[in-house]
Design an enzyme around this catalytic site. Structure first.
Site, PDB file in Angstrom:
ATOM      1  N   GLU A 129       0.848  -1.179   0.000  1.00 24.71           N
ATOM      2  CA  GLU A 129       0.000   0.000   0.000  1.00 24.71           C
ATOM      3  C   GLU A 129       0.891   1.239   0.000  1.00 24.71           C
ATOM      4  O   GLU A 129       2.069   1.179   0.359  1.00 24.71           O
ATOM      5  CB  GLU A 129      -0.918   0.012   1.229  1.00 24.71           C
ATOM      6  CG  GLU A 129      -1.956  -1.097   1.236  1.00 24.71           C
ATOM      7  CD  GLU A 129      -3.007  -0.923   0.151  1.00 24.71           C
ATOM      8  OE1 GLU A 129      -3.244   0.233  -0.256  1.00 24.71           O
ATOM      9  OE2 GLU A 129      -3.579  -1.928  -0.286  1.00 24.71           O
ATOM     10  N   SER A 190     -14.475   1.394  -5.380  1.00 29.79           N
ATOM     11  CA  SER A 190     -15.205   1.073  -4.154  1.00 29.79           C
ATOM     12  C   SER A 190     -14.888   2.076  -3.049  1.00 29.79           C
ATOM     13  O   SER A 190     -15.773   2.586  -2.382  1.00 29.79           O
ATOM     14  CB  SER A 190     -14.852  -0.351  -3.699  1.00 29.79           C
ATOM     15  OG  SER A 190     -15.303  -1.304  -4.637  1.00 29.79           O
ATOM     16  N   ARG A 198      -8.623  12.197  -6.889  1.00 28.55           N
ATOM     17  CA  ARG A 198      -9.269  11.431  -7.955  1.00 28.55           C
ATOM     18  C   ARG A 198     -10.783  11.611  -7.954  1.00 28.55           C
ATOM     19  O   ARG A 198     -11.411  11.596  -9.010  1.00 28.55           O
ATOM     20  CB  ARG A 198      -8.908   9.955  -7.845  1.00 28.55           C
ATOM     21  CG  ARG A 198      -9.482   9.206  -6.645  1.00 28.55           C
ATOM     22  CD  ARG A 198      -9.077   7.754  -6.684  1.00 28.55           C
ATOM     23  NE  ARG A 198      -9.722   6.972  -5.635  1.00 28.55           N
ATOM     24  CZ  ARG A 198      -9.517   5.668  -5.455  1.00 28.55           C
ATOM     25  NH1 ARG A 198      -8.677   5.017  -6.246  1.00 28.55           N
ATOM     26  NH2 ARG A 198     -10.134   5.009  -4.497  1.00 28.55           N
ATOM     27  N   TYR A 237     -10.040   3.744 -19.635  1.00 25.28           N
ATOM     28  CA  TYR A 237     -10.321   3.399 -18.237  1.00 25.28           C
ATOM     29  C   TYR A 237      -9.614   4.389 -17.328  1.00 25.28           C
ATOM     30  O   TYR A 237      -8.436   4.711 -17.531  1.00 25.28           O
ATOM     31  CB  TYR A 237      -9.848   1.976 -17.917  1.00 25.28           C
ATOM     32  CG  TYR A 237     -10.206   1.558 -16.514  1.00 25.28           C
ATOM     33  CD1 TYR A 237     -11.479   1.099 -16.207  1.00 25.28           C
ATOM     34  CD2 TYR A 237      -9.267   1.656 -15.486  1.00 25.28           C
ATOM     35  CE1 TYR A 237     -11.825   0.743 -14.916  1.00 25.28           C
ATOM     36  CE2 TYR A 237      -9.599   1.298 -14.191  1.00 25.28           C
ATOM     37  CZ  TYR A 237     -10.881   0.841 -13.911  1.00 25.28           C
ATOM     38  OH  TYR A 237     -11.216   0.485 -12.620  1.00 25.28           O
ATOM     39  N   ASN A 242      -5.142   6.386  -5.487  1.00 29.15           N
ATOM     40  CA  ASN A 242      -5.652   7.123  -4.327  1.00 29.15           C
ATOM     41  C   ASN A 242      -4.566   7.936  -3.643  1.00 29.15           C
ATOM     42  O   ASN A 242      -4.768   8.458  -2.556  1.00 29.15           O
ATOM     43  CB  ASN A 242      -6.314   6.173  -3.330  1.00 29.15           C
ATOM     44  CG  ASN A 242      -5.368   5.094  -2.836  1.00 29.15           C
ATOM     45  OD1 ASN A 242      -4.155   5.184  -2.996  1.00 29.15           O
ATOM     46  ND2 ASN A 242      -5.922   4.044  -2.243  1.00 29.15           N
ATOM     47  N   TYR A 249       4.431   4.498  -6.553  1.00 31.38           N
ATOM     48  CA  TYR A 249       3.176   3.806  -6.287  1.00 31.38           C
ATOM     49  C   TYR A 249       2.299   3.817  -7.537  1.00 31.38           C
ATOM     50  O   TYR A 249       1.497   4.721  -7.761  1.00 31.38           O
ATOM     51  CB  TYR A 249       2.441   4.454  -5.105  1.00 31.38           C
ATOM     52  CG  TYR A 249       1.215   3.687  -4.661  1.00 31.38           C
ATOM     53  CD1 TYR A 249       1.339   2.444  -4.058  1.00 31.38           C
ATOM     54  CD2 TYR A 249      -0.058   4.208  -4.841  1.00 31.38           C
ATOM     55  CE1 TYR A 249       0.230   1.736  -3.651  1.00 31.38           C
ATOM     56  CE2 TYR A 249      -1.182   3.509  -4.437  1.00 31.38           C
ATOM     57  CZ  TYR A 249      -1.029   2.274  -3.840  1.00 31.38           C
ATOM     58  OH  TYR A 249      -2.139   1.569  -3.437  1.00 31.38           O
ATOM     59  N   GLU A 252      -2.079  -2.067 -10.033  1.00 32.94           N
ATOM     60  CA  GLU A 252      -2.833  -2.806 -11.051  1.00 32.94           C
ATOM     61  C   GLU A 252      -3.897  -1.948 -11.721  1.00 32.94           C
ATOM     62  O   GLU A 252      -4.419  -2.310 -12.780  1.00 32.94           O
ATOM     63  CB  GLU A 252      -3.480  -4.046 -10.421  1.00 32.94           C
ATOM     64  CG  GLU A 252      -4.744  -3.815  -9.619  1.00 32.94           C
ATOM     65  CD  GLU A 252      -4.499  -3.120  -8.274  1.00 32.94           C
ATOM     66  OE1 GLU A 252      -5.478  -2.605  -7.690  1.00 32.94           O
ATOM     67  OE2 GLU A 252      -3.337  -3.116  -7.813  1.00 32.94           O
ATOM     68  N   LYS A 253      -4.217  -0.802 -11.119  1.00 37.98           N
ATOM     69  CA  LYS A 253      -5.186   0.111 -11.745  1.00 37.98           C
ATOM     70  C   LYS A 253      -4.692   0.576 -13.115  1.00 37.98           C
ATOM     71  O   LYS A 253      -5.492   0.939 -13.979  1.00 37.98           O
ATOM     72  CB  LYS A 253      -5.441   1.313 -10.836  1.00 37.98           C
ATOM     73  CG  LYS A 253      -6.097   0.983  -9.510  1.00 37.98           C
ATOM     74  CD  LYS A 253      -6.292   2.233  -8.674  1.00 37.98           C
ATOM     75  CE  LYS A 253      -6.900   1.914  -7.313  1.00 37.98           C
ATOM     76  NZ  LYS A 253      -5.985   1.144  -6.463  1.00 37.98           N
TER      77      LYS A 253
END
Length: 362
Positions: A129, A190, A198, A237, A242, A249, A252-253
């Protein structure tokens, strides 16, 4: 025909009552049981196999997400031989390495190993993270020897990456994916926080272009199959991270849309950081435009110009994406590292290294 009497041993009755009573206490809230503790209890009993001679023992102190693991996964999946993965804490004194996932560490560090560390043993700090979304715990300095992280300067750097493809490798996505595009811009999210950049950018962008939004926040949970199908159906996409202050950082986004045939619109680290990991013409960066409106105008233009849109897929002629198999690959790479690195190793400034601002050196 002779009849048999059923013999009922009192010890079985006591055992049944005891198990049932403990289950009642857990579900009633009188007894709390940490999920990782439960995973350890239910899993370690199946992992009592004796390590082979000369094998490297990696003790996984907390198995991320409570998942079970295969003892032979390193060899079978990643061609890494000589590794013995285990959750059996009775092997602590013999383990060459202890893998500790940061998210599972208690605030007071009370659930870390308490026995003295053998002189040959390495503790591996694993975390994926961003620092911005990670608890900064006191007392971590001088505990760990090895870092397993997405950062380029980690001892074990592990992340999705572009690799050269073999000439005979068939691209199963392009150009067939173009025929499946029935959405222009998509976003699946989510975690929603109005303070995040964002969210503010999305709220402004949707005023100028239609966005197909899914995810828990929008009241439509998406399973893995639906997720992949959505990425395939969308031309663009929103690969919105975040956090944007910790440069390496990139998650996978970004890589999942690239894998399944969508063009990522990146928000997070500066463009030059992205270009260290992916070709510059494989994605669009929000900072290339003076405003969300200007970005929307560019996307609408590409929607009408197929030849220009196709240019974002040219990288597929030469590269393919290697995704990371979380968390099994992380454990295997950690074992591979300590098997190869026999020398003494120490790391005394984890807090400063991970949470302080990065001097990127440009």
């Amino acid at each position: 025909m002779s009849s048999q009497k059923t013999i009922f041993y009192p010890v079985y009755f006591v055992l049944i009552i005891s198990v049932g009573f403990n289950i009642f206490l857990v579900y009633s809230g009188y007894l709390t049981l940490d999920y990782n503790t439960l995973a350890y209890i239910t899993t370690c009993t199946t992992l009592k196999e004796k390590p082979l001679e000369n094998s490297t023992i990696l003790l996984i102190w907390f198995w991320p997400s409570g998942r079970q693991l295969g003892l032979n996964s390193c060899s079978a999946k990643f061609n890494i031989d000589g590794c013995h993965l285990t959750l059996d804490r009775e092997l602590y004194d013999d383990a060459h390495g202890v893998l500790i996932n940061h998210r599972n560490i208690k605030n007071d560090l009370s659930n870390l190993p308490t026995k003295p560390r053998p002189f040959f043993q390495k503790w591996i700090w694993m975390h994926f993270e961003s620092p911005e979304n990670t608890r900064r715990l006191d007392g971590l300095d001088n505990l760990f020897n090895v870092t397993l992280n997405y950062r380029r300067d980690a001892d074990i750097g592990l992340r999705e990456q572009f690799i050269l493809k073999n000439e005979d490798t068939e691209d199963k996505i392009f150009p067939q994916v173009l025929d499946k595009k029935d959405k222009l811009v998509c976003w699946i999210v989510s975690h929603w926080n109005e303070k995040l950049e964002r969210v503010a950018y999305f709220n402004e962008l949707k005023k100028h272009i239609d966005i197909y939004a899914l995810g828990r926040h929008f009241g439509s949970k998406v399973n893995n199959t639906q997720y992949k199908e959505t990425l395939t159906r969308c031309k663009f996409y929103l690969s919105f991270e975040n956090t944007n202050v910790h440069y390496d950082y990139i998650t996978e986004k970004l890589f999942n849309p690239l894998t399944f045939g969508s063009v990522p619109v990146a928000l997070g680290a500066p463009r030059y950081i992205y270009e260290r990991f992916v070709p510059k013409d494989s994605f669009i960066h929000v900072k290339d435009f003076s405003s969300p409106q200007k970005l929307a105008e560019h996307l609408l233009s590409l929607d009408k110009n197929v030849d220009e849109y196709k240019k974002y897929f040219q990288w597929r002629k030469h590269f393919e994406i290697k995704l990371v198999d979380y968390p099994e690959e992380h454990a295997c790479r950690a074992c591979q590292y300590i098997r190869a690195k026999k020398d003494y190793q120490a790391f005394g400034n984890l807090s400063k290294w991970y949470w302080d601002a990065i001097n990127d050196g440009i």
